[in-house]
Design a protein around this motif. Structure first.
Motif, short mmCIF file in Angstrom:
data_model
loop_
_atom_site.label_atom_id
_atom_site.label_comp_id
_atom_site.label_asym_id
_atom_site.label_seq_id
_atom_site.Cartn_x
_atom_site.Cartn_y
_atom_site.Cartn_z
N UNK A 134 0.84 -1.21 0.00
CA UNK A 134 0.00 0.00 0.00
C UNK A 134 0.87 1.25 0.00
N UNK A 135 1.96 1.22 0.75
CA UNK A 135 2.90 2.35 0.74
C UNK A 135 3.43 2.60 -0.66
N UNK A 136 3.74 1.52 -1.38
CA UNK A 136 4.28 1.66 -2.73
C UNK A 136 3.24 2.23 -3.69
N UNK A 137 1.99 1.84 -3.52
CA UNK A 137 0.91 2.42 -4.33
C UNK A 137 0.82 3.92 -4.08
N UNK A 138 0.89 4.32 -2.82
CA UNK A 138 0.86 5.75 -2.47
C UNK A 138 2.04 6.48 -3.10
N UNK A 139 3.22 5.88 -3.03
CA UNK A 139 4.41 6.49 -3.64
C UNK A 139 4.20 6.69 -5.14
N UNK A 140 3.70 5.67 -5.80
CA UNK A 140 3.49 5.75 -7.25
C UNK A 140 2.48 6.83 -7.62
N UNK A 141 1.48 7.02 -6.79
CA UNK A 141 0.47 8.07 -7.04
C UNK A 141 1.04 9.48 -6.87
N UNK A 142 2.06 9.61 -6.03
CA UNK A 142 2.59 10.94 -5.70
C UNK A 142 3.84 11.34 -6.47
N UNK A 143 4.52 10.39 -7.08
CA UNK A 143 5.84 10.66 -7.64
C UNK A 143 5.83 11.70 -8.77
N UNK A 144 4.76 11.78 -9.52
CA UNK A 144 4.73 12.72 -10.64
C UNK A 144 4.18 14.10 -10.28
N UNK A 145 3.94 14.34 -9.01
CA UNK A 145 3.41 15.64 -8.59
C UNK A 145 4.40 16.75 -8.90
N UNK A 146 3.87 17.88 -9.32
CA UNK A 146 4.72 19.05 -9.54
C UNK A 146 5.06 19.73 -8.21
N UNK A 147 4.36 19.35 -7.16
CA UNK A 147 4.62 19.88 -5.83
C UNK A 147 5.80 19.11 -5.22
N UNK A 148 6.88 19.83 -4.92
CA UNK A 148 8.10 19.20 -4.40
C UNK A 148 7.83 18.40 -3.13
N UNK A 149 6.97 18.91 -2.27
CA UNK A 149 6.71 18.25 -0.99
C UNK A 149 5.95 16.94 -1.19
N UNK A 150 5.04 16.92 -2.14
CA UNK A 150 4.31 15.69 -2.44
C UNK A 150 5.24 14.68 -3.10
N UNK A 151 6.10 15.16 -4.00
CA UNK A 151 7.10 14.27 -4.63
C UNK A 151 8.00 13.66 -3.56
N UNK A 152 8.38 14.44 -2.57
CA UNK A 152 9.22 13.93 -1.48
C UNK A 152 8.47 12.89 -0.65
N UNK A 153 7.15 13.04 -0.56
CA UNK A 153 6.37 12.01 0.13
C UNK A 153 6.43 10.69 -0.63
N UNK A 154 6.54 10.76 -1.95
CA UNK A 154 6.72 9.54 -2.75
C UNK A 154 8.01 8.84 -2.35
N UNK A 155 9.07 9.61 -2.14
CA UNK A 155 10.34 9.02 -1.69
C UNK A 155 10.18 8.39 -0.31
N UNK A 156 9.49 9.08 0.58
CA UNK A 156 9.27 8.56 1.93
C UNK A 156 8.50 7.24 1.89
N UNK A 157 7.42 7.20 1.14
CA UNK A 157 6.61 5.98 1.09
C UNK A 157 7.34 4.84 0.38
#
Length: 128
Positions: free
Chosen positions: A12-35
């Motif tokens: 589930x963490x990986x699904x969340x990461x995949x959903x966030x990785x393409x965000x133009x928002x740097x903070x959301x993209x960083x959440x992809x790295x965290x997840x």
């Protein structure tokens, strides 16, 4: 109610990461790295707990230490994760607080892909 395994949560963490990785928002993209880091960490902990002769659960966020512990049990870990263990470990803190370091999107995507492939391989072996 069925209690999910830590591996199910890692997926589930990986699904969340995949959903966030393409965000133009740097903070959301960083959440992809965290997840992504969390998914790798939880996958390792789950596999170690399956092979550990004791009931003790692996502890900590250091992927390199978890990799070393897993290899003592002969657990397969993708080479990409072994090589980048320190980098992926750093995502646990760097991405959670004010992100002052750059985390490259292509690096996150590669880690997501490797971890997803690892999860599929584990599923094909009946590890769920």
């Amino acid at each position: 109610m069925v209690t999910p395994t830590i591996l199910a949560i890692a997926k589930a963490d990986l699904i969340t990461a995949n959903r966030n990785v393409d965000s133009s928002n740097k903070f959301i993209k960083h959440q992809a790295a965290y997840f992504t880091q969390q998914s790798i960490e939880k996958t390792l902990k789950y596999l170690i707990s399956l092979h550990s002769p004791t009931d003790s659960q692996p502890w900590g966020h250091d992927i390199k230490k978890l990799v070393m512990q897993a290899t003592t049990y002969g657990i397969y870990i993708p080479n990409e994760i072994v090589i980048n263990a320190d980098l992926y470990s750093s995502w646990e803190t760097v991405s959670r607080y004010y992100p002052t370091k750059m985390i490259r999107r292509d690096t996150i995507k590669k880690a997501i892909k490797v971890t997803h492939t690892w999860h599929r391989m584990l599923s094909s072996q009946g590890i769920k």
